[in-house]
Write a protein that holds these residues in place. Structure first.
Motif, PDB file in Angstrom:
ATOM      1  N   GLY A  10       5.317  -9.701 -30.144  1.00 35.39           N
ATOM      2  CA  GLY A  10       6.259  -9.624 -29.023  1.00 35.39           C
ATOM      3  C   GLY A  10       6.227  -8.356 -28.213  1.00 35.39           C
ATOM      4  N   ARG A  11       5.347  -7.393 -28.548  1.00 38.55           N
ATOM      5  CA  ARG A  11       5.275  -6.158 -27.759  1.00 38.55           C
ATOM      6  C   ARG A  11       4.519  -6.407 -26.458  1.00 38.55           C
ATOM      7  N   SER A  12       5.046  -5.831 -25.395  1.00 33.61           N
ATOM      8  CA  SER A  12       4.490  -6.085 -24.057  1.00 33.61           C
ATOM      9  C   SER A  12       4.148  -4.780 -23.365  1.00 33.61           C
ATOM     10  N   ARG A  13       3.034  -4.784 -22.596  1.00 38.04           N
ATOM     11  CA  ARG A  13       2.655  -3.607 -21.814  1.00 38.04           C
ATOM     12  C   ARG A  13       2.175  -4.056 -20.442  1.00 38.04           C
ATOM     13  N   GLY A  14       2.512  -3.231 -19.446  1.00 36.90           N
ATOM     14  CA  GLY A  14       2.113  -3.524 -18.077  1.00 36.90           C
ATOM     15  C   GLY A  14       1.233  -2.432 -17.512  1.00 36.90           C
ATOM     16  N   TYR A  15       0.328  -2.818 -16.602  1.00 38.74           N
ATOM     17  CA  TYR A  15      -0.592  -1.852 -15.990  1.00 38.74           C
ATOM     18  C   TYR A  15      -0.732  -2.166 -14.504  1.00 38.74           C
ATOM     19  N   ILE A  16      -0.808  -1.109 -13.695  1.00 36.28           N
ATOM     20  CA  ILE A  16      -1.131  -1.245 -12.273  1.00 36.28           C
ATOM     21  C   ILE A  16      -2.342  -0.370 -12.003  1.00 36.28           C
ATOM     22  N   ASN A  17      -3.416  -0.997 -11.572  1.00 33.93           N
ATOM     23  CA  ASN A  17      -4.676  -0.267 -11.328  1.00 33.93           C
ATOM     24  C   ASN A  17      -5.082   0.573 -12.536  1.00 33.93           C
ATOM     25  N   GLY A  18      -4.890  -0.003 -13.726  1.00 35.86           N
ATOM     26  CA  GLY A  18      -5.298   0.655 -14.966  1.00 35.86           C
ATOM     27  C   GLY A  18      -4.312   1.667 -15.494  1.00 35.86           C
ATOM     28  N   ASN A  19      -3.232   1.932 -14.780  1.00 30.46           N
ATOM     29  CA  ASN A  19      -2.230   2.916 -15.204  1.00 30.46           C
ATOM     30  C   ASN A  19      -1.069   2.217 -15.912  1.00 30.46           C
TER      31      ASN A  19
ATOM     32  N   LYS B 165       0.835  -1.203   0.000  1.00 30.41           N
ATOM     33  CA  LYS B 165       0.000   0.000   0.000  1.00 30.41           C
ATOM     34  C   LYS B 165       0.872   1.256   0.000  1.00 30.41           C
ATOM     35  N   ARG B 166       1.938   1.222   0.792  1.00 28.38           N
ATOM     36  CA  ARG B 166       2.834   2.381   0.851  1.00 28.38           C
ATOM     37  C   ARG B 166       3.526   2.587  -0.505  1.00 28.38           C
ATOM     38  N   TRP B 167       3.904   1.473  -1.131  1.00 27.70           N
ATOM     39  CA  TRP B 167       4.556   1.571  -2.447  1.00 27.70           C
ATOM     40  C   TRP B 167       3.609   2.196  -3.455  1.00 27.70           C
ATOM     41  N   LEU B 168       2.350   1.781  -3.453  1.00 26.13           N
ATOM     42  CA  LEU B 168       1.359   2.329  -4.377  1.00 26.13           C
ATOM     43  C   LEU B 168       1.137   3.821  -4.117  1.00 26.13           C
ATOM     44  N   GLU B 169       1.079   4.193  -2.840  1.00 28.94           N
ATOM     45  CA  GLU B 169       0.899   5.607  -2.491  1.00 28.94           C
ATOM     46  C   GLU B 169       2.088   6.433  -2.963  1.00 28.94           C
ATOM     47  N   ASP B 170       3.298   5.902  -2.744  1.00 30.19           N
ATOM     48  CA  ASP B 170       4.504   6.630  -3.149  1.00 30.19           C
ATOM     49  C   ASP B 170       4.569   6.827  -4.660  1.00 30.19           C
ATOM     50  N   ASN B 171       3.940   5.907  -5.403  1.00 30.58           N
ATOM     51  CA  ASN B 171       3.974   5.987  -6.863  1.00 30.58           C
ATOM     52  C   ASN B 171       2.651   6.468  -7.469  1.00 30.58           C
ATOM     53  N   ASP B 172       1.781   7.035  -6.600  1.00 30.90           N
ATOM     54  CA  ASP B 172       0.491   7.597  -7.052  1.00 30.90           C
ATOM     55  C   ASP B 172      -0.340   6.565  -7.806  1.00 30.90           C
TER      56      ASP B 172
ATOM     57  N   GLU C  76      -2.566   4.309  -5.953  1.00 35.92           N
ATOM     58  CA  GLU C  76      -3.414   3.734  -4.909  1.00 35.92           C
ATOM     59  C   GLU C  76      -4.822   3.470  -5.443  1.00 35.92           C
ATOM     60  N   LEU C  77      -5.441   2.381  -4.997  1.00 29.62           N
ATOM     61  CA  LEU C  77      -6.822   2.073  -5.339  1.00 29.62           C
ATOM     62  C   LEU C  77      -7.453   1.323  -4.172  1.00 29.62           C
ATOM     63  N   ASP C  78      -7.941   2.058  -3.179  1.00 30.64           N
ATOM     64  CA  ASP C  78      -8.585   1.470  -1.997  1.00 30.64           C
ATOM     65  C   ASP C  78      -7.719   0.369  -1.401  1.00 30.64           C
ATOM     66  N   ASN C  79      -8.363  -0.767  -1.073  1.00 26.02           N
ATOM     67  CA  ASN C  79      -7.639  -1.888  -0.464  1.00 26.02           C
ATOM     68  C   ASN C  79      -7.398  -3.016  -1.454  1.00 26.02           C
ATOM     69  N   GLU C  80      -7.533  -2.693  -2.743  1.00 28.72           N
ATOM     70  CA  GLU C  80      -7.289  -3.698  -3.776  1.00 28.72           C
ATOM     71  C   GLU C  80      -6.230  -3.186  -4.757  1.00 28.72           C
ATOM     72  N   CYS C  81      -5.676  -4.125  -5.473  1.00 32.66           N
ATOM     73  CA  CYS C  81      -4.681  -3.789  -6.484  1.00 32.66           C
ATOM     74  C   CYS C  81      -4.830  -4.767  -7.642  1.00 32.66           C
ATOM     75  N   ILE C  82      -4.801  -4.247  -8.860  1.00 31.92           N
ATOM     76  CA  ILE C  82      -4.915  -5.096 -10.046  1.00 31.92           C
ATOM     77  C   ILE C  82      -3.675  -4.908 -10.913  1.00 31.92           C
ATOM     78  N   LEU C  83      -2.975  -6.014 -11.148  1.00 31.36           N
ATOM     79  CA  LEU C  83      -1.830  -6.026 -12.054  1.00 31.36           C
ATOM     80  C   LEU C  83      -2.280  -6.658 -13.366  1.00 31.36           C
ATOM     81  N   ARG C  84      -1.908  -6.026 -14.492  1.00 34.83           N
ATOM     82  CA  ARG C  84      -2.317  -6.559 -15.794  1.00 34.83           C
ATOM     83  C   ARG C  84      -1.145  -6.473 -16.757  1.00 34.83           C
ATOM     84  N   ARG C  85      -1.045  -7.473 -17.613  1.00 38.97           N
ATOM     85  CA  ARG C  85       0.039  -7.519 -18.609  1.00 38.97           C
ATOM     86  C   ARG C  85      -0.519  -8.035 -19.924  1.00 38.97           C
TER      87      ARG C  85
END
Length: 553
Positions: A101-110, A77-84, A86-95
């Motif tokens: 071969g092109r790859s993209r990553g997302y954290i909470n839709g970002n 949670k602190r890491w998410l806050e430090d990197n702007d 944050e999403l409540d008490n959940e976190c979604i990682l997507r790839r």
């Protein structure tokens, strides 16, 4: 903890959506069915390397998303806050990975770099692979395991900081010292040149003044002759001179003005001309009176001018640039002297940082030795449960003050005696493959209890284990699951039956395409799957009874 995993068009998976619960979840399936495929897919969300093989044949892209609960994960949670992010008490990682071969990553839709997925993933999940026990043979891995168990983050950070400070100062010192000989030779040359130019002491504009003065004195005879001629023409010639002629004209114009005052302006101009002639004559007379022909002064002047030209040739600069060149040499010499002061300062800094490092490394080593004794006891107890009743395990911490590294000055050696009467020796020399697997599993379970990672995945870490030992492994992992979410891929019925819940992986082929599926099992389905693991493809009443006993236990 991991709450949900969604996988689309990954390898031989068309679509999977799995819900995970707290406690221990076991994953089983037939050999070759792809029991680890969900773990591999999850690895994409955690920043693992992606390639075109990740995409299901015929699909445009593969997509994997993982949803985590952060209720009890303050570090994430602190890491998410430090990197702007944050999403409540959940976190979604997507790839996502495209077919090219092109790859993209997302954290909470970002959108984020893959490196950030890796950093956050390390706070959410710890994965122990089936070959993890082989890493126990490496000193660096042994060090990492002990430090994880002891919680040495702050001590390692202190040692690493002082190490990097020391290395930076040493590098600067080495670079400065490397050019010391060149600087010494340059200083000697500069000292001689500056001293020579100091002695000559040419002023900023002196060379131009010397040139002008030399030109004046060199032409003094011509100057005197022309001065005399000019004075004669202006006023000294008795027959004809400008002053007398202007006076004569003025007498005439004054009379003209009395007849016509419009000629007054002409009279005024002639008056001004007379004044200018008289002043010019006075200036020239003053110059002539002060014009001296001093041969001795001229010789001195010529000598200084010659010296200035000689020095300019020696220093390869124009004579008028000699003064500025002199100042530049003085600045460079001063800079070299200041480098000597910097050298002394860096030598002092290296000594200071070395003392700081040695203090931090010694403190870290002392803590490692204390925690090594505690871990010795726990691992010994654990491997004795794992069908090694007479085994003894110990961690040897060797401190070497000559070793300087970011993780301290220690080298570790995991030693074991597997039978009574045998001396303790390094794992690589004593333990068989099965023994190494059990020791590794025991250490992983023990150290995992001390790590703050909310989810632990054990991917077939029970390879080489069977019989009563397997039951102990299952009990250990289930006990670990009481405080941490545990996901275990296994082929052992004793381990599979220890889970709070169980999932089954199957592979089907339709119309020339292969597809893997994974489904949660009900209690009756678990009994059938455990019976299959116990007896193979033929399920009997005995294997079913044994399966019920495993599940009841």
């Amino acid at each position: 903890m991991l709450c949900q995993l969604s996988v689309t068009n990954y390898a031989i998976v068309r679509f999977l959506e799995l819900d995970f619960s707290a406690g221990m979840t076991t994953i089983t399936g037939e050999t070759g069915a792809g029991k680890s495929i969900a773990i591999d897919a999850l690895g994409l969300c955690l920043g693992n390397r992606a390639d075109t093989a990740s995409v299901r044949p015929g699909a445009d892209k593969a997509e994997v998303s993982a949803r985590f609960s952060l209720a009890d994960v303050p570090l994430a949670k602190r890491w998410l806050e430090d990197n702007d992010l944050e999403l409540d008490n959940e976190c979604i990682l997507r790839r996502t990975v495209t077919a090219d071969g092109r790859s993209r990553g997302y954290i909470n839709g970002n959108p984020v770099p893959v490196a950030q997925l890796k950093l956050l993933g390390a706070l959410l999940i710890g994965i122990h692979g089936q070959h993890a026990h082989h890493a126990l043979l490496r000193s660096d891995q042994q060090l990492q395991l002990l430090d994880s168990y002891a919680g040495h983050n702050l001590l390692i950070e202190a040692a690493a900081k002082s190490y990097h400070n020391l290395r930076h100062a040493q590098q600067q010192l080495a670079e400065l010292a490397q050019s010391a000989q060149e600087r010494h030779a340059r200083r000697q040359l500069l000292s001689y040149q500056v001293e020579e130019l100091n002695d000559f002491a040419l002023g900023e504009h002196e060379y131009s003044e010397l040139e002008n003065e030399h030109k004046r004195l060199a032409n003094s005879t011509a100057l005197a002759e022309n001065l005399q001629a000019s004075l004669m023409l202006l006023s000294d010639d008795d027959d004809a001179n400008l002053e007398s002629m202007l006076n004569k004209v003025l007498g005439i114009t004054e009379e003209l003005v009395s007849y016509d005052d419009t000629l007054g302006s002409v009279n005024n101009m002639l008056n001004e001309a007379l004044i200018q002639v008289q002043e010019s004559r006075s200036e020239l007379q003053h110059y002539a009176d002060n014009l001296e022909m001093d041969p001795e002064y001229f010789a001195e002047l010529e000598s200084r001018l010659s010296k200035a030209m000689q020095l300019s040739r020696k220093h390869h600069v124009a004579p008028e640039e000699l003064y500025q060149h002199h100042q530049s040499l003085v600045v460079e010499l001063t800079s070299l002297d200041s480098n000597d002061e910097l050298l002394e300062q860096l030598q002092a800094e290296v000594g200071l940082y070395l003392a700081q490092y040695q203090q931090a490394a010694q403190k870290l080593s002392s803590s490692r030795q204390r925690h090594a004794k505690a871990l010795d006891k726990l691992v010994t107890e654990s491997i004795r449960e794992l069908n090694m009743p007479k085994a003894k395990f110990t961690i040897e911490v060797n401190f070497d003050a000559e070793v300087v590294s970011s993780h301290g000055s220690d080298a570790l050696d995991f030693k074991v005696s597997t039978n009574p009467g045998l001396p303790l020796d390094s794992l690589s020399k004593v333990a068989s493959g099965g023994e190494l697997s059990r020791i590794g599993l025991g250490i992983q379970v023990i150290t995992s209890q001390k790590v703050a990672t909310p989810t632990l995945i054990f991917d077939e870490v029970d390879v080489g284990i069977s019989g009563p030992t397997a039951a102990v492994v299952g009990r250990m992992l289930r006990q670990l699951g009481s405080s941490t979410q545990v996901i275990c891929v296994t082929h052992l019925p004793q381990v599979a039956g220890s889970g709070h819940q169980q999932m089954f992986v199957a592979k089907q082929s339709k119309a020339g395409m292969t597809e893997t599926s994974m489904v949660p099992l009900s209690r009756e389905q678990r009994i059938e799957e455990l019976a299959r693991l116990l007896g193979g493809d033929t399920i009997t009443s005995n294997t079913l009874a044994n399966a019920r006993e495993l599940l009841a236990e």
